[in-house]
Write a protein that holds these residues in place. Structure first.
Motif, short mmCIF file in Angstrom:
data_model
loop_
_atom_site.label_atom_id
_atom_site.label_comp_id
_atom_site.label_asym_id
_atom_site.label_seq_id
_atom_site.Cartn_x
_atom_site.Cartn_y
_atom_site.Cartn_z
N GLY A 67 0.82 -1.20 0.00
CA GLY A 67 0.00 0.00 0.00
C GLY A 67 0.85 1.25 0.00
N GLN A 68 0.28 2.33 -0.54
CA GLN A 68 0.98 3.61 -0.56
C GLN A 68 0.88 4.26 0.82
N LEU A 69 2.01 4.66 1.35
CA LEU A 69 2.00 5.37 2.63
C LEU A 69 1.51 6.80 2.43
N VAL A 70 0.85 7.30 3.44
CA VAL A 70 0.43 8.70 3.50
C VAL A 70 1.26 9.36 4.58
N GLU A 71 1.80 10.54 4.31
CA GLU A 71 2.58 11.26 5.31
C GLU A 71 2.25 12.74 5.27
N LEU A 72 2.51 13.41 6.37
CA LEU A 72 2.28 14.85 6.42
C LEU A 72 3.27 15.56 5.50
N ARG A 73 2.81 16.63 4.87
CA ARG A 73 3.69 17.41 4.01
C ARG A 73 4.68 18.18 4.88
N PRO A 74 5.98 18.06 4.61
CA PRO A 74 6.96 18.76 5.43
C PRO A 74 7.03 20.25 5.14
N ARG A 75 6.39 20.69 4.08
CA ARG A 75 6.41 22.10 3.71
C ARG A 75 4.98 22.60 3.52
N GLY A 76 4.80 23.89 3.75
CA GLY A 76 3.52 24.50 3.40
C GLY A 76 2.72 25.06 4.55
N HIS A 77 2.84 24.50 5.75
CA HIS A 77 2.08 25.01 6.89
C HIS A 77 3.03 25.05 8.09
N TRP A 78 3.25 26.22 8.63
CA TRP A 78 4.29 26.42 9.63
C TRP A 78 3.72 27.11 10.86
N GLY A 79 4.30 26.81 11.99
CA GLY A 79 3.99 27.52 13.22
C GLY A 79 5.21 28.29 13.67
N ILE A 80 5.04 29.57 13.96
CA ILE A 80 6.15 30.40 14.43
C ILE A 80 5.96 30.65 15.93
N GLY A 81 6.93 30.23 16.71
CA GLY A 81 6.91 30.45 18.15
C GLY A 81 7.95 31.49 18.53
N LEU A 82 7.50 32.55 19.20
CA LEU A 82 8.39 33.60 19.68
C LEU A 82 8.53 33.49 21.18
N GLU A 83 9.71 33.79 21.70
CA GLU A 83 9.90 33.84 23.14
C GLU A 83 10.59 35.14 23.51
N VAL A 84 10.18 35.71 24.62
CA VAL A 84 10.79 36.93 25.11
C VAL A 84 11.01 36.78 26.61
N ASP A 85 12.22 37.08 27.04
CA ASP A 85 12.55 37.04 28.46
C ASP A 85 13.45 38.23 28.76
N GLU A 86 13.86 38.36 29.99
CA GLU A 86 14.63 39.54 30.38
C GLU A 86 15.93 39.66 29.60
N ASP A 87 16.52 38.52 29.23
CA ASP A 87 17.86 38.57 28.63
C ASP A 87 17.91 38.15 27.17
N HIS A 88 16.76 37.87 26.54
CA HIS A 88 16.81 37.45 25.14
C HIS A 88 15.45 37.50 24.48
N VAL A 89 15.48 37.46 23.15
CA VAL A 89 14.29 37.15 22.34
C VAL A 89 14.69 35.98 21.45
N GLY A 90 13.70 35.22 21.00
CA GLY A 90 14.02 34.07 20.17
C GLY A 90 12.86 33.67 19.30
N VAL A 91 13.14 32.84 18.31
CA VAL A 91 12.11 32.34 17.40
C VAL A 91 12.37 30.87 17.10
N THR A 92 11.30 30.10 17.02
CA THR A 92 11.34 28.70 16.60
C THR A 92 10.27 28.51 15.54
N VAL A 93 10.61 27.83 14.46
CA VAL A 93 9.65 27.53 13.40
C VAL A 93 9.51 26.03 13.29
N LEU A 94 8.27 25.53 13.39
CA LEU A 94 7.98 24.10 13.27
C LEU A 94 7.15 23.85 12.02
N ASP A 95 7.41 22.72 11.36
CA ASP A 95 6.54 22.32 10.28
C ASP A 95 5.36 21.52 10.83
#
Length: 408
Positions: free
Chosen positions: A75-103
């Motif tokens: 049978g043909q496997l079905v898998e999630l597309r690794p590209r096309g829909h992304w979540g951007i997570g931002l973090e802010v704290d006293e000493d830094h800012v940051g970003v994480t991007v997940l597919d």
């Protein structure tokens, strides 16, 4: 009896739930055949085929390899597309800012952190920095499903405003509005939440707390926050601000204006000052928290007596607060995150000793003390997961495009 006008809505709701179920199964297991999806979901093969076709049209899945197991032709496997829909997570704290991007599958494609004095910047300039991270991330990916911002403080999740973040000296900051205005991103797709809560959900999803329904996640940073999961659900409200528990009423002054808050004993600054003088590298503001903690870890491994003594003191102070939380919440696991995680091998025993001395839960074994598996990535990962979660819960939010054949 349901009215005829209710039935389409009911059917649509069931279909949305079934689509979400298939997406969750593909996230958890990777590529699966339609027969495997039917078995794991409890749905019929015909229903699964129809759902997969819709996920294909919405460009959420694609064809994978061939499944050789079972009877009959592969049978043909079905898998999630690794590209096309992304979540951007931002973090802010006293000493830094940051970003994480997940597919869509939960794989991080981008992680960036920049050391900066966020308190000195003020809310408006900090928003400029966060917006710059968003715009840079959006230039590297296709369709962004959502943005979530993790803040060390109390937030109004309905409005996306920061009610109070003592460490940042923010009060009443319209964070979601400001970010939407600077980036042009839709306001209804921007989420703001407590950093420890996001981190706790990430650990429960795929970290040290996976499979556990009663968890205390402690995020060590400039202060200390807690994500509390009880009965499998996150406790919101003021839960994240456990760093302001008053454990020593005559103790050190805190940024919140009170004295003896827990974080005055276990925040990173008092800890670093206990083990090194002012000119030491661990106080270099150009180094972020992960870099400074790595220096401390190396010194502990080398047997530095002052560092080892400071770690024992930190573990005892940490255990004092953990004992309070254990008696109130009776968690099965306490996860040490943030800067506590890489130092857990020296902190765990002093924490357990304080639990035995102070907590009645110790009489029944008490909670396990474990290190975060995600470490400093937990907050950003949890925020990015929160950003993409609405799409995971309702895949019909993804617009329909031209289908790319996913063979049966």
């Amino acid at each position: 009896m349901p009215q005829p006008s209710d039935r389409p809505t009911d059917r649509a709701g069931v279909r949305r739930a079934n689509l979400a179920l298939l997406v969750r199964l593909l996230r958890r297991h990777g590529g699966l055949s339609r027969a495997q999806l039917a078995t794991l979901s409890g749905l019929s093969k015909a229903t699964v085929s129809g759902l997969v076709a819709e996920l294909e049209i919405r460009e959420l899945v694609q064809a994978g390899g061939r499944h050789e197991g079972g009877q009959g032709r592969p049978g043909q496997l079905v898998e999630l597309r690794p590209r096309g829909h992304w979540g951007i997570g931002l973090e802010v704290d006293e000493d830094h800012v940051g970003v994480t991007v997940l597919d869509l599958a939960g794989t991080a494609t981008t992680r960036r952190r920049a050391a900066c004095d966020v308190r000195a910047l003020g809310a408006e300039r900090a928003l400029d920095e966060l917006a710059a991270l968003v715009l840079a991330a959006r230039s590297e990916v296709d369709d962004v499903a959502g943005i979530a911002v993790a803040v060390p403080g109390l937030v109004d999740t309905a409005t996306g405003a920061v009610r109070l973040a003592p460490g940042l000296r923010w009060r009443g900051v319209a964070l979601a509005d400001g970010l939407a205005a600077r980036t042009g991103f839709p306001l209804d797709r921007i989420v703001v939440g407590n950093d420890a809560n996001f981190a706790a959900l990430a650990e429960a999803d795929d970290g040290a707390a996976r499979g556990c329904s009663d968890v205390v996640f402690l995020h060590g940073g400039m202060g200390v926050g807690a994500g509390l999961i009880t009965g499998g659900g996150l406790i919101g409200g003021a839960a994240g601000e456990v760093g302001h528990l008053s454990l020593e009423p005559t103790g050190r002054p805190c940024v919140c204006g009170r004295r003896g808050c827990w974080q005055t004993a276990v925040g990173i600054d008092p800890f670093l000052h206990s083990l090194a003088g002012p000119g030491d590298l661990v106080h270099d503001p150009s180094l972020d928290l992960a870099q400074r903690t790595a220096i401390v870890r190396r010194r502990a491994q080398d047997g530095d007596r002052r560092v080892l003594g400071a770690l024992v003191q930190l573990g005892a102070a940490l255990g004092h607060g953990v004992a309070v939380l254990a008696d109130v919440l009776d968690p099965r696991i306490v996860v040490l995150g943030g800067y506590f995680a890489p130092l857990c091998e020296w902190l765990a025993e002093p924490v357990r000793a304080e639990l035995a001395a102070r907590s009645v839960t110790a009489e029944t074994g008490g909670p396990r003390i474990v290190a975060s598996r995600l470490g400093f990535a937990a907050v950003g990962t949890g925020a990015a997961q929160a950003a993409i979660r609405p799409l995971l819960d309702d895949p019909t939010l993804a617009p329909a495009g031209a289908p790319v054949s996913v063979e049966a």
